[in-house]
Scaffold this motif. Structure first.
Motif, PDB file in Angstrom:
ATOM      1  N   PRO B 159      11.036 -17.807  -4.705  1.00 31.44           N
ATOM      2  CA  PRO B 159      11.368 -19.029  -4.545  1.00 31.44           C
ATOM      3  C   PRO B 159      12.240 -19.411  -5.748  1.00 31.44           C
ATOM      4  CG  PRO B 159       9.855 -17.870  -2.915  1.00 31.44           C
ATOM      5  CD  PRO B 159      10.048 -17.598  -3.841  1.00 31.44           C
ATOM      6  N   ASN B 160      13.107 -20.848  -5.898  1.00 37.71           N
ATOM      7  CA  ASN B 160      13.141 -21.222  -7.369  1.00 37.71           C
ATOM      8  C   ASN B 160      14.337 -20.153  -7.634  1.00 37.71           C
ATOM      9  OD1 ASN B 160      12.186 -23.589  -8.301  1.00 37.71           O
ATOM     10  ND2 ASN B 160      10.191 -22.146  -8.791  1.00 37.71           N
ATOM     11  N   SER B 161      15.063 -19.807  -6.659  1.00 41.49           N
ATOM     12  CA  SER B 161      16.005 -18.768  -7.368  1.00 41.49           C
ATOM     13  C   SER B 161      17.381 -19.581  -6.922  1.00 41.49           C
ATOM     14  CB  SER B 161      16.154 -17.633  -6.107  1.00 41.49           C
ATOM     15  OG  SER B 161      15.667 -16.718  -6.619  1.00 41.49           O
ATOM     16  N   PRO B 263      12.596 -23.669 -14.067  1.00 42.91           N
ATOM     17  CA  PRO B 263      13.362 -24.593 -14.966  1.00 42.91           C
ATOM     18  C   PRO B 263      12.888 -23.883 -15.990  1.00 42.91           C
ATOM     19  CG  PRO B 263      13.501 -25.106 -12.930  1.00 42.91           C
ATOM     20  CD  PRO B 263      11.857 -24.057 -12.586  1.00 42.91           C
ATOM     21  N   LEU B 264      11.240 -23.868 -15.999  1.00 42.15           N
ATOM     22  CA  LEU B 264      10.427 -24.288 -17.497  1.00 42.15           C
ATOM     23  C   LEU B 264       9.291 -24.480 -17.472  1.00 42.15           C
ATOM     24  CD1 LEU B 264      10.754 -25.640 -20.364  1.00 42.15           C
ATOM     25  CD2 LEU B 264       9.442 -27.894 -19.239  1.00 42.15           C
ATOM     26  N   TYR B 265       8.903 -23.203 -18.049  1.00 41.50           N
ATOM     27  CA  TYR B 265       7.547 -22.449 -18.393  1.00 41.50           C
ATOM     28  C   TYR B 265       6.978 -22.722 -20.079  1.00 41.50           C
ATOM     29  CZ  TYR B 265       4.501 -18.855 -18.488  1.00 41.50           C
ATOM     30  OH  TYR B 265       2.656 -18.263 -17.950  1.00 41.50           O
ATOM     31  N   ALA B 283      12.020 -16.751 -15.983  1.00 38.03           N
ATOM     32  CA  ALA B 283      11.765 -18.528 -16.373  1.00 38.03           C
ATOM     33  C   ALA B 283      13.168 -18.919 -17.696  1.00 38.03           C
ATOM     34  CB  ALA B 283      10.420 -19.093 -17.062  1.00 38.03           C
ATOM     35  N   GLY B 284      13.288 -20.195 -16.417  1.00 37.67           N
ATOM     36  CA  GLY B 284      15.375 -21.324 -17.282  1.00 37.67           C
ATOM     37  C   GLY B 284      14.768 -21.155 -18.932  1.00 37.67           C
ATOM     38  N   THR B 285      14.050 -22.235 -18.698  1.00 35.06           N
ATOM     39  CA  THR B 285      13.357 -22.527 -20.221  1.00 35.06           C
ATOM     40  C   THR B 285      12.120 -21.617 -21.302  1.00 35.06           C
ATOM     41  OG1 THR B 285      15.110 -23.604 -20.108  1.00 35.06           O
ATOM     42  CG2 THR B 285      13.769 -23.799 -22.634  1.00 35.06           C
ATOM     43  N   ALA B 301      10.895 -16.435 -26.527  1.00 35.36           N
ATOM     44  CA  ALA B 301      10.823 -18.082 -26.548  1.00 35.36           C
ATOM     45  C   ALA B 301      12.338 -18.264 -26.887  1.00 35.36           C
ATOM     46  CB  ALA B 301       9.588 -18.310 -26.557  1.00 35.36           C
ATOM     47  N   ASP B 302      12.434 -19.067 -25.906  1.00 34.28           N
ATOM     48  CA  ASP B 302      13.563 -20.179 -26.399  1.00 34.28           C
ATOM     49  C   ASP B 302      13.650 -21.356 -27.333  1.00 34.28           C
ATOM     50  OD1 ASP B 302      15.950 -19.909 -24.283  1.00 34.28           O
ATOM     51  OD2 ASP B 302      14.172 -20.497 -23.232  1.00 34.28           O
ATOM     52  N   LEU B 303      11.882 -21.623 -27.665  1.00 28.29           N
ATOM     53  CA  LEU B 303      11.381 -22.305 -29.026  1.00 28.29           C
ATOM     54  C   LEU B 303       9.876 -21.371 -28.552  1.00 28.29           C
ATOM     55  CD1 LEU B 303      11.439 -25.100 -31.060  1.00 28.29           C
ATOM     56  CD2 LEU B 303      10.577 -25.979 -29.189  1.00 28.29           C
ATOM     57  N   LEU B 304       9.656 -21.018 -30.117  1.00 31.96           N
ATOM     58  CA  LEU B 304       8.165 -21.521 -30.145  1.00 31.96           C
ATOM     59  C   LEU B 304       7.804 -21.949 -31.167  1.00 31.96           C
ATOM     60  CD1 LEU B 304       5.675 -20.404 -30.858  1.00 31.96           C
ATOM     61  CD2 LEU B 304       6.599 -18.019 -32.036  1.00 31.96           C
TER      62      LEU B 304
END
Ligand SMILES: Cc1cc2nc3c(=O)[nH]c(=O)nc-3n(C[C@H](O)[C@H](O)[C@H](O)COP(=O)(O)OP(=O)(O)OC[C@H]3O[C@@H](n4cnc5c(N)ncnc54)[C@H](O)[C@@H]3O)c2cc1C
Lengths: 68, 328
Positions: B159-161, B263-265, B283-285, B301-304
């Motif tokens: 799922p989510n692919s 898409p977002l985690y 995950a996407g982001t 992480a894309d943002l920490l």
């Protein structure tokens, strides 16, 4: 180790009554490619001054990515 | 293989997002193979769901409201699917990679003498060959497998692919004939549902996960719950949180828990151990909130944001709520 003393019987495919191709030759799929996953690069690490500032950092980031 | 058949998993006509993702992907695949895209909907509520599926770009929707599909464990559904596949000729069958989907896929593949690829996240067609991309070994290796010497291929899709896209329409709805001469033995006596939040973990567009840093069970509902609600997502957890008994194991993400690719985690108070990472790295982001700027999660992480979750999360929820109020 009792297991070591046990004899291991070796059977050929024919002994099991299998006459078709077995193993990779009998598989219905084949491996085309095997690769490492795309690397997730290190992102930004930002220190938040306080709660509201940290929240704003995340909010702006999500907004820029159109995730909210 | 030319045609594409997608199995629709549902309960009394209620389905999940993956159904529409598969319907959309079935179209793309069928076009690439020069065949038809068809969905199969079985059991109570099937007709109503078929109407909903008409909003997606399928050619055919095979329907049966046969109550035996719900009364007996899986076998009737497999019989219907087998009949549809044999009627359609060489085809690819798409099934969601869920508990039920995996069960359906294995049995159907055996019936059809088909190749089977599982937990697939992308499908490529080259020169008429169908190549299925799937992460293996906890996502540390990505394989592409093609079907060979088989008329049928069964694919379980994570799922989510794929992105569901309504449109097209004009699918013809056909009543499926009941496969004859079958006797079923396994009756479904009861069917226990996971609580609604858990049900959606693998499919949720946003997953907000909490770890040991939350310090107890309450923040999962008081801190993460409202944020998840504001973002239309659901709450997950690290193993440390599940082991501590703060949340049920069904929320655990990672090597010994669930694998998610939303898409977002958002990871809150989670250090980012490798066993957690393998469950969410696709995950996407990825956004993390952690007191420790040197936690392993900083590496992927894309943002920490380095700070106290208890200060940051309520403010974030407030900001999102305010923005939504402006747009409403
Ligand atoms: C065989 C095996 C299988 C495993 N399977 C899984 C699995 O499926 N899933 C899984 O998750 N783990 C799994 N683990 C466990 C894994 O190794 C880690 O122990 C676990 O993921 C740690 O969970 P955590 O990040 O919540 O806790 P910790 O590693 O203790 O991290 C807590 C984090 O919270 C931060 N923090 C503390 N207070 C705050 C605050 N107020 N605000 C913000 N941040 C704060 C800390 O800085 C720290 O980084 C497995 C381990 C083994 C050996």
């Amino acid at each position: 180790m009792g297991a070591k003393k046990k004899s291991v019987a070796l059977l050929a495919a024919a002994d099991l009554g299998l006459d078709g191709p077995v193993g990779a030759a009998g598989a219905k799929t084949e491996l085309l490619d095997i690769a490492a996953p795309p690397v997730r690069g290190k992102g930004q690490v930002v220190v938040a001054e306080d709660g509201p500032a940290g929240a704003k950092l995340i909010f702006d980031f999500l907004k820029a990515k159109k995730l909210i | 293989m030319r045609n594409v058949i997608t199995f629709v998993e549902h309960k009394a006509g209620k389905t999940r997002k993956v159904t529409f993702e598969l319907a959309t992907e079935a179209r793309r695949l069928a076009d690439a193979l020069g065949g038809k895209a068809q969905a199969v909907v079985l059991g109570e509520g099937a007709s109503a769901l078929a109407e909903q599926l008409k909003g997606y770009p399928l050619d055919l929707i095979g329907v049966s409201d046969d109550p035996e599909v719900d009364r007996f464990l899986l076998d009737p559904a497999i019989d219907y699917l087998e009949a549809v596949a044999k009627g359609a000729g060489p085809s690819v069958v798409l099934v969601p990679n869920t508990l039920q989907g995996r069960d359906v896929a294995g049995r159907l593949a055996a019936r059809l003498g088909a190749g089977l690829t599982s937990d697939v996240t992308d499908i490529k067609v080259e020169g008429g060959r169908v190549g299925c991309v799937s992460p293996k070994l906890g996502g540390s290796t990505i394989t592409t497998c093609a079907f060979k010497d088989a008329e049928y291929g069964v694919v379980t899709v994570r799922p989510n692919s794929f992105t569901a896209q309504a449109g097209g329409g004009g699918a013809e709805v056909v009543s499926l004939e009941k496969p004859g001469g079958k006797a079923y033995l396994m009756v479904v006596e009861s069917d226990v549902e996971e609580s609604s939040g858990e049900l959606g973990l693998e499919e949720a567009p946003v997953v907000i996960s909490g770890g040991r840093g939350l310090g107890g069970p309450e923040p999962f509902s008081t801190l993460l719950g409202p944020l998840a609600q504001a973002l239309g997502g659901t709450v997950g957890a690290s193993r440390a949180a599940a082991d501590a008994g703060w949340v049920p194991y069904s929320l655990q993400i990672g090597q010994t828990g669930k694998t998610v690719s939303p898409p977002l985690y958002i990871a809150v108070g989670i250090s980012g151990a490798i066993q957690h990472k393998v469950g969410m790295r696709s995950a996407g982001t990825i956004v993390a909130v952690n007191k420790d700027g040197a936690a392993p999660i900083a590496d992927f992480a894309d943002l920490l944001v380095v700070g106290d979750a208890f200060q940051i999360i309520p403010e974030l929820t407030k900001l999102i709520r305010e923005a939504q109020a402006v747009h409403a």
